[in-house]
Write a protein that holds these residues in place. Structure first.
Motif, short mmCIF file in Angstrom:
data_model
loop_
_atom_site.label_atom_id
_atom_site.label_comp_id
_atom_site.label_asym_id
_atom_site.label_seq_id
_atom_site.Cartn_x
_atom_site.Cartn_y
_atom_site.Cartn_z
N TYR A 98 16.49 -35.44 5.65
CA TYR A 98 17.91 -35.31 5.96
C TYR A 98 18.26 -33.87 6.35
O TYR A 98 17.46 -32.95 6.18
N PRO B 46 19.90 -45.14 6.75
CA PRO B 46 20.37 -43.90 7.38
C PRO B 46 21.83 -43.67 7.01
O PRO B 46 22.61 -44.63 6.90
N ASP C 7 17.96 -39.61 7.80
CA ASP C 7 17.16 -40.59 8.55
C ASP C 7 16.85 -41.80 7.67
O ASP C 7 16.99 -41.74 6.44
N ARG D 77 12.46 -46.35 8.68
CA ARG D 77 11.18 -46.12 9.32
C ARG D 77 10.13 -45.92 8.23
O ARG D 77 10.47 -45.64 7.07
N CYS E 36 10.18 -43.49 5.11
CA CYS E 36 11.52 -42.89 5.11
C CYS E 36 12.56 -44.00 5.21
O CYS E 36 13.17 -44.21 6.26
N THR F 155 23.91 -40.45 13.85
CA THR F 155 23.48 -39.51 14.90
C THR F 155 24.04 -38.13 14.60
O THR F 155 25.24 -37.98 14.32
N ASN G 138 18.53 -35.53 14.65
CA ASN G 138 17.87 -36.51 13.78
C ASN G 138 17.11 -37.55 14.59
O ASN G 138 17.00 -37.44 15.82
N HIS G 139 16.58 -38.54 13.91
CA HIS G 139 15.83 -39.61 14.56
C HIS G 139 16.61 -40.91 14.40
O HIS G 139 16.49 -41.58 13.36
N SER H 275 17.58 -44.60 14.04
CA SER H 275 16.64 -45.59 13.49
C SER H 275 16.18 -46.62 14.51
O SER H 275 15.17 -47.29 14.30
#
Length: 267
Positions: free
Chosen positions: A56, A186, A204, A207, A210, A240, A249-250, A252
């Motif tokens: 995070y 997330p 995040d 995934r 995570c 986001t 960030n990534h 999801s």
């Protein structure tokens, strides 16, 4: 065989282009970063807690006045049926930092005040988070005040996705519910210690290794930081974080979810 390699090369180039445009978060473009000017100070910290399987970011945003705390709808239209990438809306409004908001197009109810304008005055199933002209956050009692009364109290923006996490120093009643401490996803969260300072947490999730952050874990972090107010904005695939021209960030779903509204900070 040549075609195979050609397709592979084109695919990689396409991914790199999307990364450059900020539409896909494949790699960390920003671990720890700052933005400092005479009126705006942003400190962004990246945290990987492998023991808890969390990744995070904590953004500490200090503004001089509320003109620097802005909200925008996709294509500048309400009620939010239009959708754009968070990064696209952010760039269109010269945002330094931006996050997804409260999905105004998802519900037909809820009090919506943005930039001091009432867009909707229908009670949702929770009290909204209020961002006030004096630089403070506030969460009132559910159903007790109208949008007009909130404006009279100095409210500039409302956000009503929920749940509230910390209200005037006290952990919200939701904490007694099992999902509060077990559901991982997330998260996009905002809290406060002092006026004109905003503590944003973006986590995040969804995934491998995570799964995300629970609300209780968010409360623990906010309390450790000394925050007396904290609230959850929309999360999941919507989460986001945009900073200095890039998605940090990534998301999801590998690519940003087209979205209805953002909260952002400017000079």
């Amino acid at each position: 065989m040549k075609k195979h390699w050609l397709y592979k090369t084109l695919f990689i180039l396409a991914l790199l282009l999307l990364c450059t445009l900020g539409l896909i978060g494949l790699v960390h473009r920003c671990k720890d970063a700052t933005y400092v000017s005479d009126t705006l100070n942003i400190q962004l910290e990246h945290i990987e807690d492998k023991a808890q399987q969390m990744e995070y970011w904590i953004a500490t945003v200090q503004v001089q006045d509320m003109q620097q705390v802005q909200a925008a709808f996709a294509n500048d239209t309400f009620p939010g049926k239009d959708k754009q990438f968070v990064s696209t809306i952010a760039r269109q409004h010269d945002a330094i930092l931006a996050i997804n908001g409260a999905a105004t197009g998802f519900n037909d109810v809820g009090i919506v005040i943005r930039n001091g304008i009432i867009y909707r005055d229908e009670v949702f199933d929770c009290a909204p988070l209020e961002m006030r002209q004096d630089g403070t956050l506030f969460i009132g009692e559910y159903g007790k005040r109208t949008a007009s009364q909130m404006l009279e109290d100095g409210t500039v923006h409302t956000w009503d996705f929920s749940p509230d996490l910390i209200v005037d120093g006290k952990v919200a009643n939701y904490a007694a519910q099992p999902w509060f401490s077990t559901d991982r996803a997330p998260r996009t969260l905002i809290g406060q210690r002092t006026p004109y300072e905003y503590i944003i947490i973006v986590a995040d999730g969804r995934r491998p290794n995570c799964p995300g952050m629970t609300y209780q874990e968010a409360v623990d972090i906010y309390q450790a930081l000394g925050c007396t107010w904290a609230y959850a904005l929309d999360g999941g695939g919507s989460t986001t974080l945009y900073f200095k021209g890039k998605v940090v960030n990534h998301p999801s779903r590998f690519i940003q979810r087209p979205y209805s509204d953002i909260l952002y900070f400017v000079e």
